[in-house]
Design a protein around this motif. Structure first.
Motif, PDB file in Angstrom:
ATOM      1  N   PHE A 140       0.882  -0.998   0.018  1.00 54.74           N
ATOM      2  CA  PHE A 140      -0.052   0.084   0.112  1.00 54.74           C
ATOM      3  C   PHE A 140       0.911   1.210  -0.170  1.00 54.74           C
ATOM      4  O   PHE A 140       1.747   1.399   1.131  1.00 54.74           O
ATOM      5  N   LEU A 141       0.715   2.035  -0.810  1.00 55.51           N
ATOM      6  CA  LEU A 141       1.741   3.337  -1.385  1.00 55.51           C
ATOM      7  C   LEU A 141       0.942   4.333  -1.556  1.00 55.51           C
ATOM      8  O   LEU A 141       0.000   4.461  -2.476  1.00 55.51           O
ATOM      9  N   ILE A 200      -2.717   9.351  10.980  1.00 58.28           N
ATOM     10  CA  ILE A 200      -2.526   8.732   9.831  1.00 58.28           C
ATOM     11  C   ILE A 200      -1.967   7.279  10.017  1.00 58.28           C
ATOM     12  O   ILE A 200      -2.020   6.330   9.585  1.00 58.28           O
ATOM     13  N   MET A 201      -0.860   7.435  10.751  1.00 61.47           N
ATOM     14  CA  MET A 201      -0.031   6.210  11.074  1.00 61.47           C
ATOM     15  C   MET A 201      -0.646   5.025  11.981  1.00 61.47           C
ATOM     16  O   MET A 201      -0.595   3.870  11.678  1.00 61.47           O
ATOM     17  N   ASN A 202      -1.321   5.541  12.905  1.00 63.79           N
ATOM     18  CA  ASN A 202      -1.820   4.346  13.844  1.00 63.79           C
ATOM     19  C   ASN A 202      -3.213   3.850  13.146  1.00 63.79           C
ATOM     20  O   ASN A 202      -3.209   2.558  13.518  1.00 63.79           O
ATOM     21  N   ALA A 203      -3.923   4.590  12.264  1.00 62.78           N
ATOM     22  CA  ALA A 203      -4.873   3.595  11.501  1.00 62.78           C
ATOM     23  C   ALA A 203      -4.233   2.669  10.552  1.00 62.78           C
ATOM     24  O   ALA A 203      -4.857   1.524  10.405  1.00 62.78           O
ATOM     25  N   PHE A 209      -1.211  -3.166   8.952  1.00 59.92           N
ATOM     26  CA  PHE A 209      -0.166  -2.820   8.032  1.00 59.92           C
ATOM     27  C   PHE A 209       1.136  -2.755   9.003  1.00 59.92           C
ATOM     28  O   PHE A 209       1.305  -2.230  10.046  1.00 59.92           O
ATOM     29  N   ARG A 210       2.245  -3.035   8.261  1.00 58.63           N
ATOM     30  CA  ARG A 210       3.853  -2.876   8.660  1.00 58.63           C
ATOM     31  C   ARG A 210       4.211  -1.663   8.052  1.00 58.63           C
ATOM     32  O   ARG A 210       4.463  -1.891   6.602  1.00 58.63           O
ATOM     33  N   LYS A 243       4.565   3.979   2.696  1.00 58.70           N
ATOM     34  CA  LYS A 243       4.727   2.776   1.821  1.00 58.70           C
ATOM     35  C   LYS A 243       4.407   1.732   3.155  1.00 58.70           C
ATOM     36  O   LYS A 243       5.401   1.599   4.278  1.00 58.70           O
ATOM     37  N   ALA A 244       3.602   0.986   3.073  1.00 54.87           N
ATOM     38  CA  ALA A 244       3.145  -0.132   3.884  1.00 54.87           C
ATOM     39  C   ALA A 244       2.883  -1.673   3.323  1.00 54.87           C
ATOM     40  O   ALA A 244       2.607  -1.657   2.200  1.00 54.87           O
ATOM     41  N   GLU A 245       3.161  -2.535   4.105  1.00 57.05           N
ATOM     42  CA  GLU A 245       3.074  -4.007   3.681  1.00 57.05           C
ATOM     43  C   GLU A 245       1.782  -4.477   4.578  1.00 57.05           C
ATOM     44  O   GLU A 245       1.658  -4.318   5.755  1.00 57.05           O
ATOM     45  N   LYS A 246       1.088  -5.341   3.831  1.00 60.18           N
ATOM     46  CA  LYS A 246      -0.072  -6.059   4.539  1.00 60.18           C
ATOM     47  C   LYS A 246       0.498  -7.309   5.223  1.00 60.18           C
ATOM     48  O   LYS A 246       0.945  -7.991   4.786  1.00 60.18           O
TER      49      LYS A 246
END
Length: 251
Positions: A140-141, A200-203, A209-210, A243-246
């Motif tokens: 997720f970007l 934004i980050m905590n959601a 997400f990582r 940029k996050a990863e499931k």
């Protein structure tokens, strides 16, 4: 509550398109280079583009090897341009608010969104929907206006300046009050939502997400030499990238 569709306003649409046609703009100088620097390998991947606009990025993703791209946008006027100028057999364009992606029946390897999330009221709901649509290990970007920009409500001057008008520093107020700000940009009543960085980050973390990378682009020496007006971005960045990863829960 009805979703905002400001891009189908003729005056807004014309003004926005003229802005994007300019070679020197913040999107070309900061947003796109940062987006592509964070881009995962797209070879053989299924990509969902949230808020795809005129479809230029969708074509880019196909050129980078994506096997399929779904471009989704609430604006039919934007999609008319996308279908006319940026069509490809591997691209499907859908006229749909991004808040409704839970209605999609397929999954994706990568979900990308460029400068659209600050128009969305239910950010947490959208993040959870993205998580559900991603395959395990999917990326997720997204980029959005930086919280230091979205907190500006227009009640006061954004900048403190010296006697010669030089910007000394940016004025921050009500940062911790999350809200909708209505502003004038080409037309009146443009709705943007302000959220704190922590929200934004905590959601993302709460959804599972990582976080892989966070970027807040600012000018290089080369950019300042060429475009000195962008020195403003040393006071506050315009954009935030995540940029996050499931991360599959329980694994």
């Amino acid at each position: 509550m009805a979703k905002q569709n400001i891009f189908d306003n003729e005056t807004f649409f014309d003004g926005y398109m003229k802005l994007r046609e300019r070679q020197v703009n913040a999107n070309n100088i900061f947003e796109l280079p940062t987006l592509f620097s964070l881009m995962p390998d797209l070879e053989g991947k299924k990509v969902l583009d949230l808020g795809c606009g005129s479809g230029e990025r969708c074509i880019d993703y196909i050129r980078r090897g994506a096997s399929k791209v779904v471009g989704l946008d609430i604006s039919e006027k934007m999609l008319e341009v996308a279908r006319r100028d940026n069509s490809d057999p591997k691209i499907t364009y859908l006229n749909m608010p991004m808040e409704d992606i839970d209605k999609l029946s397929e999954t994706f390897d990568i979900v990308i969104s460029s400068l659209a999330f600050h128009y969305v009221e239910d950010y947490c709901g959208l993040v959870n929907s993205v998580y559900s649509l991603l395959t395990d290990g999917g990326i997720f970007l997204f980029s959005q206006e930086h919280p230091l920009a979205t907190c500006y409500s227009g009640k006061h001057d954004r900048w403190t300046r010296d006697e010669e008008g030089k910007k000394l520093y940016v004025n921050i107020s009500d940062y911790c009050i999350e809200r909708r700000n209505d502003s004038t940009w080409f037309v009146e009543g443009v709705q943007r939502y302000h959220r704190m960085f922590s929200t934004i980050m905590n959601a993302l973390a709460d959804a599972g997400f990582r976080i892989l990378r966070v970027e807040e682009p600012y000018p290089t020496d080369e950019i300042i030499k060429k475009y000195p007006e962008y020195y403003d971005n040393f006071h506050k960045p315009d954009f935030l990238f995540v940029k996050a990863e499931k991360f599959t829960k329980g694994v």
